[in-house]
Design a protein around this motif. Sequence first.
Motif, PDB file in Angstrom:
ATOM      1  N   LEU A  11       0.824  -1.201   0.000  1.00 54.24           N
ATOM      2  CA  LEU A  11       0.000   0.000   0.000  1.00 54.24           C
ATOM      3  C   LEU A  11       0.865   1.261   0.000  1.00 54.24           C
ATOM      4  N   LYS A  12       1.957   1.228   0.741  1.00 57.25           N
ATOM      5  CA  LYS A  12       2.850   2.386   0.749  1.00 57.25           C
ATOM      6  C   LYS A  12       3.441   2.631  -0.634  1.00 57.25           C
ATOM      7  N   ALA A  18       1.213   6.472  -7.042  1.00 60.39           N
ATOM      8  CA  ALA A  18       0.107   7.356  -7.425  1.00 60.39           C
ATOM      9  C   ALA A  18       0.432   8.809  -7.112  1.00 60.39           C
ATOM     10  N   GLY A  19       1.028   9.072  -5.953  1.00 59.17           N
ATOM     11  CA  GLY A  19       1.392  10.445  -5.609  1.00 59.17           C
ATOM     12  C   GLY A  19       2.420  11.019  -6.558  1.00 59.17           C
ATOM     13  N   LEU A  80      -5.304  10.449 -13.723  1.00 58.86           N
ATOM     14  CA  LEU A  80      -3.948  10.068 -13.306  1.00 58.86           C
ATOM     15  C   LEU A  80      -3.946   9.468 -11.905  1.00 58.86           C
ATOM     16  N   LEU A  81      -4.801  10.007 -11.012  1.00 61.28           N
ATOM     17  CA  LEU A  81      -4.859   9.476  -9.658  1.00 61.28           C
ATOM     18  C   LEU A  81      -5.363   8.033  -9.649  1.00 61.28           C
ATOM     19  N   VAL A  86      -4.338   2.141  -9.299  1.00 62.19           N
ATOM     20  CA  VAL A  86      -4.512   0.788  -9.831  1.00 62.19           C
ATOM     21  C   VAL A  86      -3.190   0.235 -10.348  1.00 62.19           C
ATOM     22  N   GLY A  87      -2.512   1.029 -11.171  1.00 61.91           N
ATOM     23  CA  GLY A  87      -1.227   0.562 -11.706  1.00 61.91           C
ATOM     24  C   GLY A  87      -0.179   0.382 -10.629  1.00 61.91           C
ATOM     25  N   GLY A  88      -0.169   1.295  -9.654  1.00 63.24           N
ATOM     26  CA  GLY A  88       0.790   1.170  -8.565  1.00 63.24           C
ATOM     27  C   GLY A  88       0.549  -0.070  -7.730  1.00 63.24           C
TER      28      GLY A  88
END
Length: 389
Positions: A11-12, A18-19, A80-81, A86-88
């Motif tokens: 999650l991190k 995403a950030g 993008l978020l 999802v991609g991250g």
Amino acid sequence: MNRRPGLSARLKLTLSYAGFLLLAGTLLLAVVWVFVLRWLPEVEPGRIQQRFGAVVITGPNRSDLLRGFAPAAAAALAFLLVFGLVGGWILAGRMLAPLTRIAEAARMAASGSLSHRIRLPGREDEFRELADVFDAMLNRLEAHIAEQERFAANASHELRTPLAISKTLLDAARSDPAREHGELVERLQTINTRAIDLTEALLLLSRAGRKSFTREAVDLSLIAEEAAETLLPHAEQRQITLDVTGEAAEVLGSAELLLRMVSNLVQNAIVHNLPAGGTVTVRTEARPDESVLRVENTGRPVPADLVATITEPFQRGTQRARTDEHAGVGLGLAIVDSVVRAHDGTLDLTPRPTGGLLATIRLPGGTRADHPVTGEASAERPAGGSRRP
């Protein structure tokens, strides 16, 4: 250790990806606004301007473009978020999959199962290097535990044997009180001495393995000379020539342990030798970064498979010639190997083509600057010279 629950690594990493993607998109939109929208002319739509004699028809003005740009930029950032989250999440899962396998192997090892291996496939990277190191650690742990189990079983057997013999002798003396006890006392003394020697050898082996000793400058040539002087009567009894030569070779270590190391090697070379007329050669050598001790003896040919296991505890080398009264407790070369490893050195055992064994010990050299020697001392000199019966 009790710890408060926190965010998972996956999650991190997802939030980080995403950030970062959202920040990059914001910066890109800011660049578009600064370098494009800011320099648009502030005119009415469709107005005609004349510049340097040319006619320029302008399109929408800056206010119109800003009103259309803001919703589009917000939609792009939202996309993008979502795309970053999802991609991250997917990328973080793929990246952390090897770590999950390593953690599972660690949990199995902590529960006592050391036979499991990760064997991570793929090309070399940080995770695969960690997995290979972990597999190597498990191999060493499994081998070490198996060796300790064999050592405990052998030690129990070796200690039980003299106690059982003593009990048998005492039972025989109790059943026949009129029997002469002189022979009984002598045999009990021999058995007790052997048990004491075995216990002392086990304690020395344990001490060397823990490296719990003070290091000091020690000259291997003097240690070799002292060991040869002590064992000279044994060599004379077997008509074996004991030759000690070499040069001053300083190491940093325990003089007591190093003396026991050399004594065990020399005694082993004397015992496992020809019945008569054999030789034992002890030689020391000083090199720029190490000190070398070589103990070479004649004797019967030594099989290569025996050399591979001869340093294990209670491996007495039954295929080598020896006399029963000096068979030892089976820890001689095991103590040598343990002392060498405790001094960060190496032990090489090589069978001689004509029979016998060559033992080579290499230890890190001492600081000669702190313990200077004269030019004559650094040259080759006899450390006690040849000793013949």
